[in-house]
Design a protein around this motif. Structure first.
Motif, mmCIF file in Angstrom:
data_model
loop_
_atom_site.group_PDB
_atom_site.id
_atom_site.type_symbol
_atom_site.label_atom_id
_atom_site.label_comp_id
_atom_site.label_asym_id
_atom_site.label_seq_id
_atom_site.Cartn_x
_atom_site.Cartn_y
_atom_site.Cartn_z
ATOM 1 N N ILE A 1 0.857 -1.184 0.000
ATOM 2 C CA ILE A 1 0.000 0.000 0.000
ATOM 3 C C ILE A 1 0.896 1.238 0.000
ATOM 4 O O ILE A 1 1.882 1.291 0.739
ATOM 5 N N ALA A 2 0.572 2.205 -0.845
ATOM 6 C CA ALA A 2 1.370 3.432 -0.905
ATOM 7 C C ALA A 2 0.563 4.593 -0.361
ATOM 8 O O ALA A 2 -0.669 4.579 -0.385
ATOM 9 N N GLY A 3 1.277 5.587 0.140
ATOM 10 C CA GLY A 3 0.608 6.778 0.624
ATOM 11 C C GLY A 3 1.338 8.019 0.144
ATOM 12 O O GLY A 3 2.535 7.966 -0.162
ATOM 13 N N PHE A 4 0.629 9.119 0.070
ATOM 14 C CA PHE A 4 1.246 10.333 -0.449
ATOM 15 C C PHE A 4 1.479 11.371 0.631
ATOM 16 O O PHE A 4 2.239 12.309 0.460
ATOM 17 N N ALA A 5 0.825 11.208 1.775
ATOM 18 C CA ALA A 5 1.178 12.033 2.932
ATOM 19 C C ALA A 5 2.188 11.226 3.757
ATOM 20 O O ALA A 5 2.240 9.997 3.672
ATOM 21 N N GLU A 6 3.000 11.927 4.546
ATOM 22 C CA GLU A 6 4.005 11.268 5.396
ATOM 23 C C GLU A 6 3.305 10.257 6.310
ATOM 24 O O GLU A 6 2.331 10.589 6.982
ATOM 25 N N GLY A 7 3.794 9.030 6.324
ATOM 26 C CA GLY A 7 3.258 8.027 7.238
ATOM 27 C C GLY A 7 1.889 7.481 6.864
ATOM 28 O O GLY A 7 1.350 6.619 7.556
ATOM 29 N N GLU A 8 1.303 7.969 5.783
ATOM 30 C CA GLU A 8 -0.060 7.569 5.427
ATOM 31 C C GLU A 8 -0.164 6.073 5.119
ATOM 32 O O GLU A 8 -1.116 5.409 5.544
ATOM 33 N N ALA A 9 0.817 5.547 4.376
ATOM 34 C CA ALA A 9 0.749 4.144 3.976
ATOM 35 C C ALA A 9 0.686 3.242 5.200
ATOM 36 O O ALA A 9 -0.172 2.358 5.288
ATOM 37 N N GLU A 10 1.579 3.473 6.159
ATOM 38 C CA GLU A 10 1.616 2.647 7.363
ATOM 39 C C GLU A 10 0.278 2.759 8.108
ATOM 40 O O GLU A 10 -0.266 1.768 8.584
ATOM 41 N N ARG A 11 -0.224 4.011 8.193
ATOM 42 C CA ARG A 11 -1.481 4.223 8.914
ATOM 43 C C ARG A 11 -2.621 3.448 8.237
ATOM 44 O O ARG A 11 -3.339 2.684 8.887
ATOM 45 N N VAL A 12 -2.762 3.642 6.933
ATOM 46 C CA VAL A 12 -3.840 2.967 6.197
ATOM 47 C C VAL A 12 -3.647 1.453 6.267
ATOM 48 O O VAL A 12 -4.603 0.702 6.507
ATOM 49 N N ALA A 13 -2.405 1.004 6.088
ATOM 50 C CA ALA A 13 -2.150 -0.438 6.067
ATOM 51 C C ALA A 13 -2.450 -1.072 7.432
ATOM 52 O O ALA A 13 -3.137 -2.094 7.505
ATOM 53 N N SER A 14 -1.955 -0.454 8.527
ATOM 54 C CA SER A 14 -2.215 -1.052 9.853
ATOM 55 C C SER A 14 -3.706 -1.123 10.108
ATOM 56 O O SER A 14 -4.229 -2.150 10.560
ATOM 57 N N ALA A 15 -4.395 -0.012 9.846
ATOM 58 C CA ALA A 15 -5.826 0.017 10.118
ATOM 59 C C ALA A 15 -6.549 -1.028 9.269
ATOM 60 O O ALA A 15 -7.345 -1.824 9.773
ATOM 61 N N THR A 16 -6.248 -1.040 7.974
ATOM 62 C CA THR A 16 -6.941 -1.952 7.061
ATOM 63 C C THR A 16 -6.662 -3.404 7.424
ATOM 64 O O THR A 16 -7.578 -4.233 7.481
ATOM 65 N N LEU A 17 -5.390 -3.701 7.690
ATOM 66 C CA LEU A 17 -5.058 -5.106 7.922
ATOM 67 C C LEU A 17 -5.564 -5.603 9.268
ATOM 68 O O LEU A 17 -6.000 -6.747 9.383
ATOM 69 N N SER A 18 -5.543 -4.734 10.288
ATOM 70 C CA SER A 18 -6.060 -5.244 11.562
ATOM 71 C C SER A 18 -7.582 -5.423 11.469
ATOM 72 O O SER A 18 -8.128 -6.391 11.989
ATOM 73 N N GLN A 19 -8.250 -4.518 10.753
ATOM 74 C CA GLN A 19 -9.683 -4.740 10.497
ATOM 75 C C GLN A 19 -9.916 -6.018 9.705
ATOM 76 O O GLN A 19 -10.896 -6.733 9.923
#
Lengths: 450, 450
Positions: free
Chosen positions: A268-286
């Motif tokens: 997963i890629a993100g364009f804001a700083e840290g966005e990818a990790e945030r989206v990925a952690s949230a999505t994957l734990s859900q």
């Protein structure tokens, strides 16, 4: 070049399935020289086999055994004509390697997303001639989708150009897309204007343990829905694939504690700083809470991300080290992948007891490399001798599932004779008519594709 | 239909620039009937003009004045053949309207991003035949990029199909992209398989006040960089455009306190709840702090978002109510837009004193609708009589800038004679050769495009 030793490297290909002979190898320096070679050959009806980095997997780039063809290497067409980050476009000659193309993009703070195992040696011209795929098709499309325009040497020596940085141009037929994917049979691509993209600021990579392909499909839909266009890759891998990598690739290790029957590698890629990790952690734990996956290991550094990717990228190599393997590059409608895997496995087991299917690949695109490893301790040559029989089982089923027998590798020599059985008859007739129109003397890569 | 009154609506087009005659209008019900009409007409060399929603802007869909052509309306081909959200694909017949296509996608929780002013009446077949653009090309590409496959009736009555839900299929030439954008001159599209996308969960729309087009370019690059693939639209508009809308469109109001020389309308989508608003607020406030914009008004409700879009979408209509307007649908490399606007304005001022250029449109794609309104109080007819002279100024400059004289509207009759001056000669020769191959008797929409 006419010297046998010097020509040798141009006459066979990586898997050594095809080996040919040639009158000579010519290595023109620019587009006009390519065009001149074609004009010369057209007049004398000498067949020309274009070749880029010689990494193709279907024998599209090797001459036949007659010794009457010539190989035209595009490798010396390696000029960067223009890089324009503000128009998000670069114009490169055909012989520029894919890796260099990626680096050029990076040097102007842009991203060129085409990425495949052979990127160090394959070339932009070859990528376009074969419409190469790779791991980021899900987010950015195949080579075809990255081309804004091409320069092409025609059979008769004319040079045609659709080069240009425009995103929109509705002045006539789309010739660019006619030449892209035509495997050098309609013209030889000498340069291309390619799209550039913003560089993702952050990138998250995770390996997920799964119950079965049906769970992989549900996970894919869940991640697509939650990560939107940030989802860059979704690769499927069976346990046996991971085991082969762990056995044969030095340094490979299983990042998950328990054993799982299937795995998905998600980027997963993100364009804001840290966005990818945030989206990925949230999505994957859900996803785990929702029953879309059994477990997940997320990379916490670039090194870890690369290690995860290496598990997937070394699968072909690991299979090779394990012994004989019969390969298929197929696609089916994405939602039919679980049923396809089950049915293909059953049919193969019935005819090839103990053969080991290792279906892996770009699940996000519906594209599997459905490769079958030989039985443990069996005879490699005897197994490979049944290549066509295996193909028939797999390709027959692909056809029943509304799929394609060549998802990203092309047709070349390997699948040419299969085409009439899988293509719409009228489409094939139109393809032949186009070939005759653009190459009336049949000098462009004859015996490939059609 | 042969009755003059019944045929009337099919013989002219929205702007009434083209009005023709026809032997009859035929309204087949399915693909096989379309093919039968073509077989019949091919045998008798009767020219056929295909027509979808009759909203095209270049006269591609109207017959000539001979009365010897027939109009083939695709409107009764309106069947939904398949909607498959898990494969993110739907197969629709050519006559389905764009609005209905959007609604079908929405009904299965998916998004079909093609969006244009005429979406209530234009049809999928026409959208593909002309490679329609619209406001979301920046994020999703033009109609061409949304087509996975097509079904096409060929000139001689054969039916060709590349329909299918596969994301990847490298078995031969890309015939889909040859027919898309060919304006009914190579075959008649009867159905298409179209891509579906995840529905954005949130959407932010803002109008930004700008100093000049150079600031718009800097803003575009800044937003691209920060919003990544979430950026859905970036539309440019000059103050005079906004003023015309405020003057002529009931209910329109300026959402910004102060007057600005230029405006950008920006749309950002997000896939997590509230993500679009978060990314948009952060990006736009940074943009203002960084000097990339003077002011911004962000919509805080769907209603407000629609009001902002209406300012942009009513611009053509407002210009029409203001008087005569000479139109251009052009593209240039994105980074050259500021220079192009300045130079075009100066050249027009020199030859058309008091004419009012209103350059607006899809800046994110390098595509401007460079429309010029007549002088205040001037004579409309006299102004419009100089259409070709104005075109020459604008198109000449487009050519100097490496641009296209038809970015998204196509060629049709309006720009056919301009093509030889702007196209690569070899490309044009190849186009003619393809036309002869696929339509040897010239029955498919003759006099259009070529």
């Amino acid at each position: 070049m006419t010297d046998a030793a010097a020509m040798d490297a141009y006459l066979s290909e990586p898997r050594d399935l095809y080996r040919g002979r040639a009158m000579c190898v010519v290595r023109p320096k620019g587009a006009r020289e390519v065009a001149s070679v074609l004009a010369f050959c057209s007049e004398r009806s000498i067949p020309v086999v274009p070749q880029g980095g010689n990494t193709g997997l279907v024998g599209g780039q090797t001459p036949d055994s007659s010794g009457r063809q010539i190989v035209l290497s595009l490798q010396r067409l390696d000029r960067v004509r223009e890089v324009d980050p503000s128009s998000d476009a670069m114009t490169l000659e055909a012989g520029v390697t894919l890796l260099r193309a990626q680096e050029i993009a990076q040097s102007v703070d842009r991203y060129f997303p085409l990425s495949l195992a052979s990127e160090g040696s394959c070339t932009i011209g070859g990528n376009l001639a074969t419409n190469a795929g790779g791991v980021h098709v899900l987010a950015y499309g195949a080579a075809r989708d990255l081309a804004l325009g091409v320069e092409v040497a025609l059979a008769d020596g004319r040079l045609l150009s659709t080069l240009g940085k425009l995103r929109k141009d509705n002045t006539g037929y789309n010739l660019t897309q006619l030449f892209v994917g035509s495997e050098g049979t309609l013209g030889i691509i000498t340069a291309a204007t390619l799209k550039l993209f913003p560089r993702p600021r952050s990138r998250a990579v995770a390996l997920l343990g799964l119950r079965d392909p049906a769970q992989a499909l549900a996970l894919l839909n869940f991640v697509k829905d939650h990560a939107g266009p940030g989802l860059q890759a979704f690769e499927l891998m069976p346990r046996i694939g991971l085991e082969l990598v762990l056995r044969h690739i030095p340094g490979a290790r299983d990042p998950l504690g328990a054993v799982h029957p299937w795995y998905a590698l998600v980027e997963i890629a993100g364009f804001a700083e840290g966005e990818a990790e945030r989206v990925a952690s949230a999505t994957l734990s859900q996803a785990i809470d929702g029953g879309f996956a059994r477990d997940a290991a997320m990379a916490h550094s670039l090194d870890q991300a690369e290690s995860l990717w290496r598990l997937r990228e070394n699968l072909s190599e690991a299979q090779k080290r394990e012994g004989g393997s019969i390969k298929h590059d197929i696609s089916v409608p994405i939602e039919r992948i679980p049923a396809f895997i089950a049915e293909a496995g059953a049919r193969i087991a019935a005819r090839f007891p103990n053969a080991r299917p290792v279906p892996f690949g770009h699940m996000g695109d519906g594209n599997l490399h459905y490769n079958v490893s030989q039985p443990i301790g069996g005879d490699k040559t005897a197994f490979l001798a049944r290549w066509d029989e295996m193909n028939e089982i797999v390709h027959g089923l692909v056809h029943d599932y509304g799929g394609s027998i060549s998802a990203e590798h092309g047709v070349g020599q390997l699948k040419r004779d299969l085409l009439p059985r899988v293509k719409d008859q009228t489409a094939l007739d139109v393809m032949r008519a186009l070939k005759t129109t653009l190459d009336p003397k049949g000098v462009l890569n004859p015996g490939k594709l059609l």
